[in-house]
Design a protein around this motif. Structure first.
Motif, PDB file in Angstrom:
ATOM      1  N   THR A  23       0.835  -1.199   0.000  1.00 46.44           N
ATOM      2  CA  THR A  23       0.000   0.000   0.000  1.00 46.44           C
ATOM      3  C   THR A  23       0.867   1.245   0.000  1.00 46.44           C
ATOM      4  OG1 THR A  23      -1.694  -1.193   1.241  1.00 46.44           O
ATOM      5  CG2 THR A  23      -1.855   1.208   1.201  1.00 46.44           C
ATOM      6  N   ARG A  24       1.916   1.246   0.821  1.00 44.18           N
ATOM      7  CA  ARG A  24       2.835   2.390   0.865  1.00 44.18           C
ATOM      8  C   ARG A  24       3.530   2.590  -0.478  1.00 44.18           C
ATOM      9  NH1 ARG A  24       4.484   5.027   5.449  1.00 44.18           N
ATOM     10  NH2 ARG A  24       6.381   5.619   4.352  1.00 44.18           N
ATOM     11  N   GLN A  26       2.440   1.736  -3.443  1.00 46.75           N
ATOM     12  CA  GLN A  26       1.451   2.241  -4.390  1.00 46.75           C
ATOM     13  C   GLN A  26       1.223   3.732  -4.172  1.00 46.75           C
ATOM     14  OE1 GLN A  26       0.160   0.840  -7.006  1.00 46.75           O
ATOM     15  NE2 GLN A  26      -1.113   2.588  -7.509  1.00 46.75           N
ATOM     16  N   GLN A  27       1.110   4.150  -2.910  1.00 51.82           N
ATOM     17  CA  GLN A  27       0.912   5.559  -2.610  1.00 51.82           C
ATOM     18  C   GLN A  27       2.119   6.381  -3.056  1.00 51.82           C
ATOM     19  OE1 GLN A  27       0.212   5.362   1.596  1.00 51.82           O
ATOM     20  NE2 GLN A  27      -2.002   5.069   1.375  1.00 51.82           N
ATOM     21  N   GLN A  28       3.309   5.853  -2.864  1.00 52.15           N
ATOM     22  CA  GLN A  28       4.517   6.558  -3.275  1.00 52.15           C
ATOM     23  C   GLN A  28       4.594   6.680  -4.791  1.00 52.15           C
ATOM     24  OE1 GLN A  28       7.512   4.212  -1.327  1.00 52.15           O
ATOM     25  NE2 GLN A  28       7.477   5.494   0.528  1.00 52.15           N
ATOM     26  N   GLU A  30       2.012   6.766  -6.861  1.00 53.52           N
ATOM     27  CA  GLU A  30       1.006   7.750  -7.260  1.00 53.52           C
ATOM     28  C   GLU A  30       1.490   9.173  -6.980  1.00 53.52           C
ATOM     29  OE1 GLU A  30      -2.409   6.501  -5.054  1.00 53.52           O
ATOM     30  OE2 GLU A  30      -2.826   4.811  -6.385  1.00 53.52           O
TER      31      GLU A  30
END
Length: 83
Positions: A23-24, A26-28, A30
């Motif tokens: 999740t981290r 993916q957020q990074q 984006e």
């Protein structure tokens, strides 16, 4: 000068858990993509106009290279300026 941990309120362990690694990541990804897009368009009012100008410049360069390969050197070189 000691610290009193009870002054900071009771923090449960659930609050300290961060999102899982995927999740981290993916957020990074984006966030990096958003920064890249913002950086590309910084200071440009009309992005499409800039793209058209770049395309014209590439086409002109390609035509000049083709003419050089064919041996037909142009005697005059035209430069287009749009202001």
């Amino acid at each position: 000068m000691g610290l009193c941990s009870s002054c900071f309120g009771g923090s449960s362990e659930e609050e300290l858990i961060s999102p899982d690694i995927e999740t981290r990541r993916q957020q990074q990804r984006e966030a990096a993509e958003r920064r890249r897009i913002e950086q590309e368009s910084r200071g440009i009012k009309d992005v499409d106009k800039v793209r058209r100008q770049q395309q014209r410049a590439q086409d002109l360069e390609r035509r000049e290279q083709e003419a050089a390969r064919m041996g037909n050197q142009p005697t005059l070189k035209f430069v287009f300026c749009n202001k």
